[in-house]
Design a protein around this motif. Structure first.
Motif, short mmCIF file in Angstrom:
data_model
loop_
_atom_site.label_atom_id
_atom_site.label_comp_id
_atom_site.label_asym_id
_atom_site.label_seq_id
_atom_site.Cartn_x
_atom_site.Cartn_y
_atom_site.Cartn_z
N SER A 110 0.84 -1.19 0.00
CA SER A 110 0.00 0.00 0.00
C SER A 110 0.88 1.24 0.00
O SER A 110 2.01 1.22 0.46
N LYS A 112 0.37 5.85 -0.15
CA LYS A 112 -0.56 6.95 0.00
C LYS A 112 -0.16 8.07 -0.94
O LYS A 112 1.01 8.44 -1.00
N GLU A 117 -5.24 6.32 0.39
CA GLU A 117 -4.50 5.05 0.50
C GLU A 117 -4.82 4.18 -0.72
O GLU A 117 -5.97 3.99 -1.07
N GLU A 119 -3.94 0.34 -2.52
CA GLU A 119 -3.46 -0.99 -2.17
C GLU A 119 -3.34 -1.84 -3.43
O GLU A 119 -4.26 -1.90 -4.23
#
Length: 123
Positions: A110, A112, A117, A119
Motif C-alpha cells: 500500500s 498513500k 490510500e 493498495e
C-alpha cells in the motif's frame, strides 16, 4: 517474479497494438474501481494507449481542450493524486498486478498519494 519489458524500434508498433488490445477491459476495471465516468475513461485510454496530447484528445472527443483538462483534474481528484505521471504510474501498477499470476501467498503493498490510500497485491 517481476517481468521487465524492453521496447526496441522493431517491436515498438507491435507492443502498441498489444497494449491497446489488452488495456481495453483493464481500463474499464480501473475506471470502475476509481469510479471514473465513461468520458474520463475514454480520455485516460486515449492518453495511455496512444499518447495523445490534451489537444489531440479534444479533437478526437469533439470537446474543448479546457474540458479535457477538467476531466483530467477530476480523475486525479477522485484518485487522490496530483499529477498525470502519478496517474499513469498507478494505471501501470494496476495493469501489471492484473497480469501477474495469482498465488495463494500474495501480500498487499500500500502507498498513500494525496491523502488517499492505494493498495496493490504483490506477488
Amino acid at each position: 517474479m517481476d517481468t521487465l519489458i524492453f521496447v526496441t524500434r522493431k517491436n515498438k508498433e507491435n507492443m502498441k497494438d498489444i497494449l491497446i488490445t489488452d488495456l481495453g477491459p483493464f481500463i474499464q476495471d480501473f475506471s470502475t474501481h476509481y469510479r471514473l465516468t465513461p468520458r474520463e475513461s475514454e480520455i485516460l485510454a486515449l492518453m495511455a494507449t496512444h499518447g495523445y496530447t490534451n489537444q489531440e484528445v479534444a479533437e478526437r472527443c469533439v470537446i474543448t481542450e479546457k474540458t479535457v483538462k477538467i476531466h483530467i483534474s477530476n480523475m486525479m481528484k477522485k484518485i487522490g493524486i496530483g499529477s498525470i505521471r502519478k496517474l499513469f504510474s498507478l494505471l501501470f501498477c494496476h495493469y501489471a498486478d492484473s497480469r501477474a499470476p495469482k498465488s495463494k501467498a500474495s501480500k498487499k503493498t500500500s502507498f498513500k498519494t494525496g491523502g488517499v490510500e492505494h493498495e496493490i497485491d504483490s506477488h
